[in-house]
Write a protein that holds these residues in place. Structure first.
Motif, PDB file in Angstrom:
ATOM      1  N   GLN A  14       0.890  -1.749   0.050  1.00 13.28           N
ATOM      2  CA  GLN A  14      -0.230   0.135   0.611  1.00 13.28           C
ATOM      3  C   GLN A  14       0.907   1.432   0.197  1.00 13.28           C
ATOM      4  O   GLN A  14       0.480   2.182  -0.654  1.00 13.28           O
ATOM      5  N   ARG A  15       2.530   1.051   1.137  1.00 15.44           N
ATOM      6  CA  ARG A  15       3.179   2.418   0.850  1.00 15.44           C
ATOM      7  C   ARG A  15       3.337   2.591  -0.680  1.00 15.44           C
ATOM      8  O   ARG A  15       3.627   3.827  -1.253  1.00 15.44           O
ATOM      9  N   LEU A  16       3.750   1.512  -1.322  1.00 14.61           N
ATOM     10  CA  LEU A  16       4.494   1.273  -2.803  1.00 14.61           C
ATOM     11  C   LEU A  16       3.240   2.344  -3.337  1.00 14.61           C
ATOM     12  O   LEU A  16       3.521   2.894  -4.757  1.00 14.61           O
ATOM     13  N   ARG A  17       2.154   1.604  -3.645  1.00 12.68           N
ATOM     14  CA  ARG A  17       1.341   2.328  -4.643  1.00 12.68           C
ATOM     15  C   ARG A  17       0.997   3.835  -4.338  1.00 12.68           C
ATOM     16  O   ARG A  17       0.879   4.438  -5.364  1.00 12.68           O
ATOM     17  N   ASP A  18       1.106   3.985  -2.252  1.00  7.11           N
ATOM     18  CA  ASP A  18       0.704   4.986  -2.846  1.00  7.11           C
ATOM     19  C   ASP A  18       1.418   6.180  -3.799  1.00  7.11           C
ATOM     20  O   ASP A  18       1.484   7.513  -3.385  1.00  7.11           O
ATOM     21  N   GLU A  19       3.627   5.960  -2.783  1.00  9.09           N
ATOM     22  CA  GLU A  19       4.059   6.204  -3.683  1.00  9.09           C
ATOM     23  C   GLU A  19       4.256   6.648  -5.352  1.00  9.09           C
ATOM     24  O   GLU A  19       4.022   7.689  -5.593  1.00  9.09           O
ATOM     25  N   LEU A  20       3.704   5.338  -5.187  1.00  6.80           N
ATOM     26  CA  LEU A  20       3.782   5.847  -6.907  1.00  6.80           C
ATOM     27  C   LEU A  20       2.360   7.085  -7.594  1.00  6.80           C
ATOM     28  O   LEU A  20       2.455   7.251  -8.779  1.00  6.80           O
ATOM     29  N   ASN A  21       1.741   6.571  -6.999  1.00  2.10           N
ATOM     30  CA  ASN A  21       0.330   7.390  -7.749  1.00  2.10           C
ATOM     31  C   ASN A  21       0.781   9.043  -6.873  1.00  2.10           C
ATOM     32  O   ASN A  21       0.320   9.975  -7.799  1.00  2.10           O
ATOM     33  N   ARG A  22       2.102   9.355  -6.307  1.00  2.00           N
ATOM     34  CA  ARG A  22       1.505  10.521  -5.444  1.00  2.00           C
ATOM     35  C   ARG A  22       3.227  11.130  -6.882  1.00  2.00           C
ATOM     36  O   ARG A  22       3.218  12.214  -7.348  1.00  2.00           O
ATOM     37  N   LEU A  23       3.747  10.000  -7.525  1.00  2.00           N
ATOM     38  CA  LEU A  23       4.689  10.537  -8.468  1.00  2.00           C
ATOM     39  C   LEU A  23       3.930  10.363  -9.661  1.00  2.00           C
ATOM     40  O   LEU A  23       4.394  11.487 -10.485  1.00  2.00           O
ATOM     41  N   LYS A  24       2.923  10.328 -10.019  1.00  2.00           N
ATOM     42  CA  LYS A  24       2.144   9.933 -11.235  1.00  2.00           C
ATOM     43  C   LYS A  24       1.494  11.054 -10.757  1.00  2.00           C
ATOM     44  O   LYS A  24       0.868  12.323 -12.051  1.00  2.00           O
ATOM     45  N   GLY A  25       1.087  12.548  -9.686  1.00  2.00           N
ATOM     46  CA  GLY A  25       0.639  13.305  -9.511  1.00  2.00           C
ATOM     47  C   GLY A  25      -0.999  13.187  -8.891  1.00  2.00           C
ATOM     48  O   GLY A  25      -1.782  14.268  -9.052  1.00  2.00           O
ATOM     49  N   GLU A  26      -0.977  11.729  -8.530  1.00  2.00           N
ATOM     50  CA  GLU A  26      -2.184  11.973  -8.505  1.00  2.00           C
ATOM     51  C   GLU A  26      -2.562  11.692  -6.815  1.00  2.00           C
ATOM     52  O   GLU A  26      -1.334  12.188  -6.200  1.00  2.00           O
ATOM     53  N   GLN A  27      -3.074  11.883  -6.009  1.00  2.00           N
ATOM     54  CA  GLN A  27      -3.386  11.937  -4.952  1.00  2.00           C
ATOM     55  C   GLN A  27      -3.640  10.880  -4.182  1.00  2.00           C
ATOM     56  O   GLN A  27      -4.392  10.052  -4.537  1.00  2.00           O
ATOM     57  N   GLY A  28      -2.600  10.796  -3.219  1.00  2.00           N
ATOM     58  CA  GLY A  28      -2.612   9.420  -2.222  1.00  2.00           C
ATOM     59  C   GLY A  28      -3.733   9.766  -0.944  1.00  2.00           C
ATOM     60  O   GLY A  28      -4.650   9.923  -1.131  1.00  2.00           O
TER      61      GLY A  28
END
Length: 155
Positions: free
Chosen positions: A52-66
């Motif tokens: 879940q932490r890695l998915r949140d980080e990936l979404n953050r790097l894509k510019g999405e909100q975590g």
């Protein structure tokens, strides 16, 4: 028919009665398997959290909100009173003064009424002072006459 999900391991372990398992190698095998299930369950929970932490980080790097961080429902401490209201209201600390007292009067004009426009029984009671402050903006053009000298030897 859809698949039925088995009970979570915590419920299975809680319902398991080790007193019913006979002594000997079978009991030892059950204990080893239970320890293994417990270790695997702990590892699964850790891996899910890391995933879940890695998915949140990936979404953050894509510019999405975590995932939003929701704070617990803890009561706020009572606010402290830092008001200086009592000090400000004391007569020694502050008192309002007249603004006209500090104004310099530059010119005085007397305003008179035409006696003919007044009623016959009107009587003079003195003058009432009214101070008006005005802002005057004016242009001032200055010509400077500079002395100009010439020395033929030094040009």
């Amino acid at each position: 028919m859809g698949k039925q999900r088995p009970d979570p391991p915590q419920e299975v372990l809680a319902a398991l009665d080790l007193a019913q398992v006979p002594e000997g190698p079978v009991r030892q095998a059950v204990l080893v398997l239970l320890n293994l299930v417990e270790d695997l369950q702990r590892e699964v929970l850790e891996l899910r959290a890391e995933h879940q932490r890695l998915r949140d980080e990936l979404n953050r790097l894509k510019g999405e909100q975590g995932k939003p961080e929701v704070k617990g429902n803890t009561p706020k401490p009572p606010p402290r009173d830092y008001s200086s209201e009592p000090e400000r209201r004391t007569p020694q600390a502050w008192s309002k003064g007249a603004k006209r007292a500090s104004l310099r009067i530059e010119r005085e004009e007397r305003l008179e009424l035409d006696r003919a426009t007044l009623p016959a029984d009107a009587e003079f009671k003195g003058y009432e002072d009214v101070v008006v402050q005005d802002l005057v903006v004016r242009s001032e053009t200055i010509r400077f006459r500079k002395a100009k000298w010439y020395s033929p030897s030094e040009h």
